[in-house]
Design an enzyme around this catalytic site. Structure first.
Site, PDB file in Angstrom:
ATOM      1  N   GLU A  95      44.071  40.412  40.759  1.00  0.00           N
ATOM      2  CA  GLU A  95      44.980  39.342  40.324  1.00  0.00           C
ATOM      3  C   GLU A  95      44.220  38.140  39.782  1.00  0.00           C
ATOM      4  O   GLU A  95      44.664  37.495  38.826  1.00  0.00           O
ATOM      5  CB  GLU A  95      45.872  38.913  41.494  1.00  0.00           C
ATOM      6  CG  GLU A  95      47.115  38.153  41.074  1.00  0.00           C
ATOM      7  CD  GLU A  95      46.908  36.649  40.944  1.00  0.00           C
ATOM      8  OE1 GLU A  95      47.802  35.976  40.393  1.00  0.00           O
ATOM      9  OE2 GLU A  95      45.861  36.149  41.383  1.00  0.00           O
ATOM     10  N   ASP A 151      41.768  40.009  46.306  1.00  0.00           N
ATOM     11  CA  ASP A 151      40.628  39.422  45.586  1.00  0.00           C
ATOM     12  C   ASP A 151      40.743  37.905  45.581  1.00  0.00           C
ATOM     13  O   ASP A 151      41.840  37.329  45.641  1.00  0.00           O
ATOM     14  CB  ASP A 151      40.519  39.974  44.168  1.00  0.00           C
ATOM     15  CG  ASP A 151      41.720  39.647  43.289  1.00  0.00           C
ATOM     16  OD1 ASP A 151      42.868  39.798  43.772  1.00  0.00           O
ATOM     17  OD2 ASP A 151      41.521  39.241  42.130  1.00  0.00           O
TER      18      ASP A 151
END
Length: 404
Positions: free
Chosen positions: A156, A90
């Site tokens: 994250e 991500d």
């Protein structure tokens, strides 16, 4: 969500085991937290032909988005040690797309630099994981007394609730053990090989609200101004030196991040005053000790008056400090960095937090990745030569870990 056509086509290309080509394919998946947009599929397509068993793990929690994660393992559990590479696919939003030199998900190479959101943080490092593993296994002709795994999250850069922490819990429930881990976060300030992380500071946020009574500034005896009390609290907190640091950590640091009374008028005493502060603290401190100190300061100031003043205190743990003590594992990583870059890395604990804060509870963990100068910025980029050198470092770490 279906894999974008461009990503699906690219993921079937055997050339993706070149770290730069694979990094480009990952960057072309616009996986802004919590979206995956095909990034994990690109990885699965690269890892499966190498003999990895790939598991998609989707986790949910109330009030947070569902997140897809990937755990891929080469080898059978229980047969030797399990070395893990960890990271996230991500990325943060691109901001003003028009400010970029090239499209932020175009993954173009200009003057030896790979441009794109995630180039530095940290899709290129994940690509370097894969290329390193491929070369390492090829050199051994697939013979290895142990396991190699990749733990890849899509959470994250977001709440970090449905990602690495839950994957680790799942593995523990399944009886699967990690013996050591390298996280590919960008750790280097200016040049590849300068710095690796062997720990991180803790993070504690305090939200303080002091209540008073609203009134006219011309009649202060009919009001109760909470601002002086809040300032006294903040002065007491900021005036204390928490510690002087230690051999591996810099001194703990308290920063006031906002003060607000929500009062647009200059002739009104406000009813309440709020402040937020954050402490980044080392192993000389504990969360409970800091929380107790903050509460005592609030009570001391607000309890000075005859009837006391009302305050509210909300304390939030962001991370606990940890240190992977220098020893054979840390030395092996440092040696791999030096062999791959020609530089002896500083063993650092500076910076913010990462998913290493979760992993450290399960196995020794260090962090080493690319140069972080452009992470989260417009025109995020990474040097092509650095991506390839990083893959060499990771391969060198595998060689050292499984030596003999």
């Amino acid at each position: 969500m279906p894999v974008p056509a461009a990503a699906a086509t690219a993921s079937r290309d055997p050339a993706l085991h070149d770290p730069v080509t694979l990094a480009q394919a990952l960057i072309r998946c616009p996986s802004v937290t919590p979206e995956d947009r095909g990034a994990l599929g690109v990885l699965e397509a690269a890892l499966t032909p190498l003999g990895f068993e790939c598991r998609r793990l989707r986790f949910s929690a109330p009030g947070t988005p569902d997140v897809d994660n990937l755990y891929a393992r080469w080898g059978q559990p229980g047969r030797g040690r399990n070395f893990c590479f960890a990271g996230h696919t991500d990325v943060v939003p691109v901001g003003d797309e028009k400010a970029w030199t090239v499209p932020p998900f175009g993954a173009e190479i200009i003057d030896g630099q790979l441009y794109g959101r995630g180039a530095a943080d940290m899709k290129s490092a994940i690509a370097a994981f894969v290329a390193a593993v491929q070369r390492f296994l090829a050199a051994r002709e697939g013979r290895l007394d142990g396991c190699i795994s990749l733990l890849i999250t899509g959470d994250e850069e977001g709440p970090a609730i449905n990602g690495t922490v839950k994957v680790l819990q799942h593995l523990a429930e399944q009886g699967e053990k990690l013996d050591a881990c390298v996280v590919g976060e960008p750790t280097n300030p200016f040049r590849l090989g300068e710095m690796m992380k062997i720990g991180r500071r803790g993070s504690l946020t305090a939200r303080i609200t002091v209540h008073g009574m609203q009134g006219h500034v011309g009649y202060p005896h009919l009001a109760d101004n909470p601002i002086p009390r809040l300032l006294d609290i903040l002065s007491a907190l900021k005036g204390r030196r928490l510690d002087r640091g230690n051999a591996h950590f810099e001194p703990s640091n308290l920063e006031i991040t906002t003060i607000d009374v929500g009062n647009p008028a200059n002739n009104v005493i406000p009813a309440s005053a709020k402040a937020v502060l954050n402490i980044r603290y080392n192993t000389e401190q504990t969360s409970e000790g800091l929380k107790s100190w903050i509460r005592r300061c609030c009570e001391a100031v607000c309890g000075r008056e005859e009837n006391g003043a009302r305050f509210e205190l909300v304390l939030e743990d962001g991370a606990m400090p940890f240190l992977t003590e220098p020893g054979p594992f840390v030395r092996a990583m440092a040696d791999a960095v030096k062999a791959g870059t020609g530089r002896e890395p500083e063993l650092s604990t500076t910076g913010g937090t990462s998913d290493a804060r979760f992993i450290q509870a399960y196995c020794p963990v260090v962090e080493f990745g690319l140069v972080g100068q452009t992470m989260h910025k417009v025109d995020e980029r990474a040097a092509v030569a650095d991506i390839r050198a990083l893959s060499d470092v990771y391969e060198g770490m595998l060689q050292r870990f499984f030596a003999g």
